[in-house]
Motif scaffolding. Structure first.
Motif, PDB file in Angstrom:
ATOM      1  N   UNK A  21     101.122  70.673  34.166  1.00 14.40           N
ATOM      2  CA  UNK A  21     100.757  69.320  33.771  1.00 14.40           C
ATOM      3  C   UNK A  21     101.674  68.722  32.718  1.00 14.40           C
ATOM      4  N   UNK A  22     102.747  69.433  32.374  1.00 10.81           N
ATOM      5  CA  UNK A  22     103.704  69.007  31.338  1.00 10.81           C
ATOM      6  C   UNK A  22     103.003  68.740  30.011  1.00 10.81           C
ATOM      7  N   UNK A  23     102.026  69.581  29.729  1.00 13.24           N
ATOM      8  CA  UNK A  23     101.310  69.549  28.457  1.00 13.24           C
ATOM      9  C   UNK A  23     101.905  70.677  27.612  1.00 13.24           C
ATOM     10  N   UNK A  24     102.759  70.323  26.695  1.00 11.52           N
ATOM     11  CA  UNK A  24     103.512  71.311  25.927  1.00 11.52           C
ATOM     12  C   UNK A  24     102.742  71.718  24.679  1.00 11.52           C
ATOM     13  N   UNK A  25     101.707  72.502  24.895  1.00 10.93           N
ATOM     14  CA  UNK A  25     100.804  72.948  23.838  1.00 10.93           C
ATOM     15  C   UNK A  25     101.143  74.383  23.459  1.00 10.93           C
ATOM     16  N   UNK A  26     101.549  74.591  22.225  1.00  9.81           N
ATOM     17  CA  UNK A  26     101.921  75.925  21.761  1.00  9.81           C
ATOM     18  C   UNK A  26     100.788  76.611  21.001  1.00  9.81           C
ATOM     19  N   UNK A  27      99.580  76.058  21.066  1.00  5.98           N
ATOM     20  CA  UNK A  27      98.472  76.607  20.274  1.00  5.98           C
ATOM     21  C   UNK A  27      98.027  77.997  20.730  1.00  5.98           C
ATOM     22  N   UNK A  28      98.415  78.424  21.916  1.00  6.77           N
ATOM     23  CA  UNK A  28      98.039  79.743  22.405  1.00  6.77           C
ATOM     24  C   UNK A  28      98.959  80.836  21.874  1.00  6.77           C
ATOM     25  N   UNK A  29     100.043  80.410  21.226  1.00  8.09           N
ATOM     26  CA  UNK A  29     101.016  81.345  20.668  1.00  8.09           C
ATOM     27  C   UNK A  29     100.738  81.577  19.187  1.00  8.09           C
ATOM     28  N   UNK A  30     100.981  82.788  18.718  1.00  6.67           N
ATOM     29  CA  UNK A  30     100.984  83.057  17.284  1.00  6.67           C
ATOM     30  C   UNK A  30     102.219  82.376  16.698  1.00  6.67           C
ATOM     31  N   UNK A  31     102.149  82.004  15.443  1.00 10.01           N
ATOM     32  CA  UNK A  31     103.282  81.327  14.802  1.00 10.01           C
ATOM     33  C   UNK A  31     104.568  82.147  14.874  1.00 10.01           C
ATOM     34  N   UNK A  32     104.439  83.461  14.851  1.00 11.49           N
ATOM     35  CA  UNK A  32     105.606  84.346  14.860  1.00 11.49           C
ATOM     36  C   UNK A  32     105.962  84.844  16.265  1.00 11.49           C
ATOM     37  N   UNK A  33     105.341  84.276  17.288  1.00 13.17           N
ATOM     38  CA  UNK A  33     105.575  84.704  18.662  1.00 13.17           C
ATOM     39  C   UNK A  33     107.050  84.560  19.031  1.00 13.17           C
ATOM     40  N   UNK A  34     107.497  85.445  19.910  1.00 11.03           N
ATOM     41  CA  UNK A  34     108.875  85.414  20.392  1.00 11.03           C
ATOM     42  C   UNK A  34     108.871  85.387  21.914  1.00 11.03           C
ATOM     43  N   UNK A  35     109.674  84.472  22.471  1.00 11.00           N
ATOM     44  CA  UNK A  35     109.784  84.325  23.920  1.00 11.00           C
ATOM     45  C   UNK A  35     111.221  84.590  24.348  1.00 11.00           C
ATOM     46  N   UNK A  36     111.360  85.315  25.462  1.00  5.81           N
ATOM     47  CA  UNK A  36     112.671  85.625  26.022  1.00  5.81           C
ATOM     48  C   UNK A  36     112.596  85.362  27.526  1.00  5.81           C
ATOM     49  N   UNK A  37     113.515  84.506  28.006  1.00  6.33           N
ATOM     50  CA  UNK A  37     113.596  84.221  29.448  1.00  6.33           C
ATOM     51  C   UNK A  37     114.972  84.622  29.960  1.00  6.33           C
ATOM     52  N   UNK A  38     115.027  85.612  30.838  1.00  4.69           N
ATOM     53  CA  UNK A  38     116.256  86.000  31.535  1.00  4.69           C
ATOM     54  C   UNK A  38     117.462  86.222  30.634  1.00  4.69           C
ATOM     55  N   UNK A  39     117.267  86.539  29.375  1.00  2.69           N
ATOM     56  CA  UNK A  39     118.396  86.771  28.476  1.00  2.69           C
ATOM     57  C   UNK A  39     117.897  87.541  27.269  1.00  2.69           C
TER      58      UNK A  39
END
Length: 170
Positions: A43-61
């Motif tokens: 829905x292109x709802x860019x809500x980051x509230x499900x992440x912890x503030x210190x969360x780290x994301x890695x996509x294909x790299x």
């Protein structure tokens, strides 16, 4: 002898009933969080509230992104597509409690998009995995083969560069 047999039977019965925590499931609050995250993405709802503030994301790299950078990553890529999102085609979700006590949710999804520049449709199988702590996502990894999309975007960029270099006839 009867007492010994009864005692052994009781011990076995108690041991069989004393199960540890669920180590694998396909229904959990964490899976519901991931499903909500997927629905937000669609829905292109860019809500980051499900992440912890210190969360780290890695996509294909190996590039690590914060929750805000992850949302910016999705927003930036949206310019390449006239439509995009995860389909409802046979999604699979599982939650696993590891030997170290970590909670992970894995999902296997199909993503499809239409490139804005030429209308080409692409379908890509994607694996996403999320580590949870205290109800929040603290790690996210995404794996897919971007070859078809990258090659098409490179071809379109090359064609545009060639068109700019052609002399204008008067």
């Amino acid at each position: 002898m009867k007492k010994l047999f009864a005692l052994c039977f009781t011990v076995i019965l108690i041991a069989a009933c004393n199960q540890g925590p669920v180590r694998y499931t396909q229904n959990s609050p964490e899976i519901d969080t991931v499903k909500k995250l997927i629905a937000n993405y669609n829905g292109k709802n860019y809500d980051a509230s499900m992440y912890a503030d210190t969360s780290q994301t890695v996509y294909n790299s190996s590039k690590v992104m914060s929750p805000a950078e992850t949302m910016d990553y999705h927003k930036g890529n949206d310019a390449n597509y006239s439509s995009r999102g995860f389909t409802g085609e046979d999604p699979e979700y599982e939650m696993v409690l590891t030997d170290k006590g970590q909670t992970w949710v894995n999902c296997w999804l199909t993503w499809e998009a239409t490139l804005a520049a030429n209308g080409k449709e692409v379908k890509v199988p994607i694996h996403l995995t999320y580590r949870f702590a205290e109800g929040k996502i603290v790690r996210e990894y995404g794996y897919w083969d971007p070859t078809e999309i990258v090659m098409t975007l490179q071809q379109l960029a090359a064609e545009a560069a060639m068109a700019e270099e052609e002399p204008v006839e008067e």
